[in-house]
Design an enzyme around this catalytic site. Structure first.
Site, mmCIF file in Angstrom:
data_model
loop_
_atom_site.group_PDB
_atom_site.id
_atom_site.type_symbol
_atom_site.label_atom_id
_atom_site.label_comp_id
_atom_site.label_asym_id
_atom_site.label_seq_id
_atom_site.Cartn_x
_atom_site.Cartn_y
_atom_site.Cartn_z
ATOM 1 C CG ASN A 1 6.506 -3.452 -35.068
ATOM 2 O OD1 ASN A 1 6.660 -2.635 -34.665
ATOM 3 N ND2 ASN A 1 5.548 -3.616 -36.138
ATOM 4 C CE LYS B 1 2.220 -3.859 -34.743
ATOM 5 N NZ LYS B 1 0.994 -4.227 -35.170
ATOM 6 C CG HIS C 1 3.968 -1.691 -39.688
ATOM 7 N ND1 HIS C 1 2.874 -1.198 -39.356
ATOM 8 C CD2 HIS C 1 4.466 -2.937 -39.391
ATOM 9 C CE1 HIS C 1 1.995 -2.467 -39.119
ATOM 10 N NE2 HIS C 1 2.960 -3.462 -38.744
ATOM 11 C CD GLU D 1 0.084 -1.100 -36.776
ATOM 12 O OE1 GLU D 1 1.022 -0.624 -36.109
ATOM 13 O OE2 GLU D 1 -0.337 -2.091 -36.731
ATOM 14 C CD GLU E 1 3.880 -6.880 -40.846
ATOM 15 O OE1 GLU E 1 4.001 -7.802 -39.655
ATOM 16 O OE2 GLU E 1 3.652 -5.739 -40.672
ATOM 17 N N GLY F 1 -2.927 -7.722 -35.810
ATOM 18 C CA GLY F 1 -3.406 -7.208 -34.546
ATOM 19 C C GLY F 1 -4.847 -7.658 -34.367
ATOM 20 C CB SER G 1 -2.658 -12.459 -35.930
ATOM 21 O OG SER G 1 -3.286 -11.401 -35.791
HETATM 22 P P1 PGA Z 1 0.576 -8.438 -34.844
HETATM 23 O O1 PGA Z 1 1.365 -7.257 -35.682
HETATM 24 O O2 PGA Z 1 1.729 -9.731 -34.591
HETATM 25 O O3 PGA Z 1 0.295 -7.925 -33.530
HETATM 26 O O4 PGA Z 1 -0.598 -8.871 -35.757
HETATM 27 C C1 PGA Z 1 2.275 -7.594 -36.587
HETATM 28 C C2 PGA Z 1 2.824 -6.429 -37.103
HETATM 29 O O5 PGA Z 1 2.269 -5.354 -37.350
HETATM 30 O O6 PGA Z 1 4.102 -6.349 -37.483
#
Ligand code: PGA
Length: 255
Positions: A13, A15, A98, A100, A170, A176, A216
């Site tokens: 992903n 982003k 997601h 976010e 998640e 993140g 992460s």
């Molecule tokens: P990350 O993000 O691996 O940077 O924690 C995962 C995601 O948001 O899909």
């Protein structure tokens, strides 16, 4: 529960990262590193990179996904992209729900459900994200939250359509932040999600469902997370922006 019948899928992903030249360079680097993968490999990229990604991955084992889509076919929705527009381009996957999007863009369980419906109707495969906030975990309501998100998102989805859905657990506190869920925590919630799917669609459907972990996941912890019986791959943010790291995760899922 039989892990052997499910396909592990590692999805990047990206982003809001990478210009088109940067995207092309990253994909060129990635192609030889993942060509022998024994798992699904997907990169979900910004809308502006979709055409580049489709072109650069032609004839390879890397599939391309978008990071969101709107529920309407077309219309007065400034700034939005429809599922049909993505499907017409040759995009195969789309991330929906997601955290976010939920946190920063007002996405709700209801709009997630509408987007899932539209994506399936357009022939896209959905990577459907669910996960609890830190305060929800601390309040002991992780299962309630994740169960509700899963059920709401799957409203109106027929059993026969589940093959086009990947679930991604998640935990928001792990995204993140460098704070990964422990392998046990990831497996526990993934397993719980599978029981929710089993209640809705029956055990065979739940057994066949690919349920990823995301938050992460990186080159160092992927092995342990992916070895868990209910973790069928990963949704990878930060580590998907480095070809070598992403390839190590794909390698871990291929074992
Ligand atoms: P990350 O993000 O691996 O940077 O924690 C995962 C995601 O948001 O899909």
């Amino acid at each position: 529960m039989n892990k052997a019948i499910r396909q592990a899928v590692i999805a990047g992903n990206w982003k809001m990262n990478k210009t088109r030249p940067e995207a092309r360079a990253l994909i060129s680097e990635l192609i030889p590193l993942v060509k022998d993968a024994n798992c699904g490999v997907v990169i979900c990229v910004p809308f502006t990179n979709l055409e580049t990604a489709l072109d650069a991955t032609k004839g390879t084992n890397i599939k391309v996904g978008a990071e969101n889509c709107h529920w309407a076919k077309s219309g007065a929705f400034t700034g939005e992209i429809s599922a049909e527009m993505l499907a017409e381009m040759g995009v195969e996957y789309v991330v929906i729900g997601h955290s976010e999007r939920r946190q920063y863009f007002g996405e709700t369980d209801a709009t997630v459900n509408q987007r899932v419906r539209a994506a399936l109707d357009s022939g896209l495969k959905v990577i459907l994200c669910v996960g609890e906030l830190l305060e929800q975990r601390e309040a002991g309501i992780t299962e309630e939250i994740v169960g509700m998100q899963t059920k709401a998102a799957l409203g109106g989805v027929f059993a026969g359509e589940l093959k086009n859905i990947i679930l991604a657990y998640e935990p928001v506190w792990a995204i993140g932040t460098g704070k990964t869920a422990t392998a046990e925590q990831a497996n526990e919630v993934n397993h719980y999600i599978r029981t929710v799917v089993a209640k809705l669609y029956g055990a065979p459907a739940a057994d066949a469902m690919t349920i990823q972990y995301g938050g992460s996941m990186n080159a160092k912890n992927a092995d342990e997370l992916l070895a868990q019986p209910d973790v069928d791959g990963g949704l990878i943010g930060g580590a998907s922006l480095k070809a070598a790291d992403f390839a190590v995760i794909v390698g871990a899922a291929s074992r």
